[in-house]
Every structure is written in structure tokens, then in C-alpha cells.
Scaffold this active site. Sequence first.
Site, short mmCIF file in Angstrom:
data_model
loop_
_atom_site.label_atom_id
_atom_site.label_comp_id
_atom_site.label_asym_id
_atom_site.label_seq_id
_atom_site.Cartn_x
_atom_site.Cartn_y
_atom_site.Cartn_z
CG HIS A 190 -5.36 -6.09 -0.48
ND1 HIS A 190 -6.59 -6.08 0.11
CD2 HIS A 190 -5.43 -7.00 -1.50
CE1 HIS A 190 -7.38 -6.93 -0.54
NE2 HIS A 190 -6.71 -7.49 -1.52
CE1 TYR A 192 -9.38 -3.00 0.14
CE2 TYR A 192 -8.47 -1.11 -1.02
CZ TYR A 192 -8.31 -2.22 -0.21
OH TYR A 192 -7.05 -2.57 0.23
CG ASN A 243 -3.63 -2.23 6.79
OD1 ASN A 243 -3.50 -1.87 5.62
ND2 ASN A 243 -4.63 -2.96 7.21
CE LYS A 285 -3.99 -2.17 2.30
NZ LYS A 285 -5.00 -2.02 3.39
CD GLU A 295 -8.65 -9.11 -3.88
OE1 GLU A 295 -9.51 -8.80 -3.06
OE2 GLU A 295 -7.47 -9.36 -3.57
P1 GDP Z 1 -7.66 -7.08 5.48
O1 GDP Z 1 -8.18 -8.22 4.66
O2 GDP Z 1 -6.83 -7.53 6.67
O3 GDP Z 1 -6.94 -6.03 4.67
O4 GDP Z 1 -8.92 -6.35 6.13
P2 GDP Z 1 -10.40 -6.05 5.57
O5 GDP Z 1 -10.65 -6.72 4.27
O6 GDP Z 1 -11.34 -6.30 6.69
O7 GDP Z 1 -10.38 -4.47 5.34
C1 GDP Z 1 -9.78 -3.91 4.19
C2 GDP Z 1 -8.97 -2.71 4.61
O8 GDP Z 1 -9.83 -1.70 5.11
C3 GDP Z 1 -7.96 -2.96 5.73
O9 GDP Z 1 -6.74 -3.47 5.29
C4 GDP Z 1 -7.81 -1.58 6.33
O10 GDP Z 1 -6.88 -0.80 5.57
C5 GDP Z 1 -9.19 -0.99 6.18
N1 GDP Z 1 -9.98 -1.20 7.41
C6 GDP Z 1 -10.55 -2.34 7.85
N2 GDP Z 1 -11.20 -2.16 9.01
C7 GDP Z 1 -11.05 -0.85 9.30
C8 GDP Z 1 -11.52 -0.02 10.37
O11 GDP Z 1 -12.20 -0.47 11.31
N3 GDP Z 1 -11.17 1.29 10.32
C9 GDP Z 1 -10.41 1.79 9.30
N4 GDP Z 1 -10.11 3.10 9.32
N5 GDP Z 1 -9.95 1.06 8.27
C10 GDP Z 1 -10.27 -0.25 8.28
#
Ligand code: GDP
Length: 137
Positions: free
Chosen positions: A115, A49, A112, A9, A126
Site C-alpha cells: 500500500h 480503509y 498486491n 501487506k 495515514e
Molecule cells: P492502490 O492505491 O493502488 O492501493 O489502490 P486503491 O486505493 O484504489 O485500492 C486500495 C486497495 O483495494 C488496493 O490496493 C487493492 O488491494 C484493493 N482493490 C482495489 N480495487 C480492487 C478491485 O477492483 N477488486 C479487489 N478485489 N480489490 C481491489
Amino acid sequence: MEQTLSIIKPDAVAKGVIGKIVDRFESNGLRIAAAKKLQLSQAEAESFYAVHSERPFFKDLVEFMISGPVFAMVLEGEGAMAKNRDLMGATNPQEAEPGTIRADFADSIDANAVHGSDSVENAKNEIKFFFCDREIV
Ligand code: GDP
């Protein structure tokens, strides 16, 4: 052989740790089958997304993903999807196991570092989003 999509990212690209993160993959049995650095448009980030479009963090997520270039890869290997998820660590870097990519390179749940596809089925879609067949070798 199983394939999955990884994206380094904008935060990690800006920090100059593309090579360190790629090393985690190559040192753990994942082959780089495709790679490119690119700047996502807002429409592309929203589409990628789309599954999160109703979430409260969607706008912040899209803004962050277009804040700078990303480095997208196809990782290939036995159990590549799950292995990549293990190497990444928990979504929130504060909860990520020591030694994972997010524990070592991420600053916050927004920024973070990486992805990774969360299922083999999602990985196929994807990968198509970023790469055409002849770019995957
Ligand atoms: P991943 O699969 O671990 O990347 O997590 P998810 O698919 O649940 O979420 C996609 C991305 O959205 C994450 O990598 C974070 O960058 C963001 N994200 C997820 N949950 C949160 C949240 O509660 N708050 C914020 N600000 N960003 C989030």
C-alpha cells in the site's frame, strides 16, 4: 522533506520479501524514517480503509489486510509520495510495469504486496494512524 506511508501487506510479509521491498525504496532515494511490524485488528483495518467502505471489494480487502502481520513504514525523500507510487506499480499486478514491486512480488489485485499513500495530504493522516512523533526519526 516529504513523507509518505508504505505498508508491506500480509501476502508479501508471508513470502519473506520485506527486505527485498525495503531495498527497492532505499536503492531509489527513499529513506526509512520509521518502521514496525504489526497485526491489524478488523476495526483498525476498517478504519484505515474507510474511504473504500462502500466499494464491493471492501470486505475482502479488510479480511485480507488482517490475514497476517503487515510491515508499515514512513518513507522520506524528495517527492516521496509519487516516487513510492511509481516504485509500487499499478494496483492490479497484471497491469504493473515490469520491474515494479507489484509486478515482481504481487499475485492478484487483492494480494498486491504493498500500500502507498495516494496524496501528500492522505500520507499525513495515514502516518499518524501508525506512528507517533517519536517513532519517526
Ligand atoms: P492502490 O492505491 O493502488 O492501493 O489502490 P486503491 O486505493 O484504489 O485500492 C486500495 C486497495 O483495494 C488496493 O490496493 C487493492 O488491494 C484493493 N482493490 C482495489 N480495487 C480492487 C478491485 O477492483 N477488486 C479487489 N478485489 N480489490 C481491489
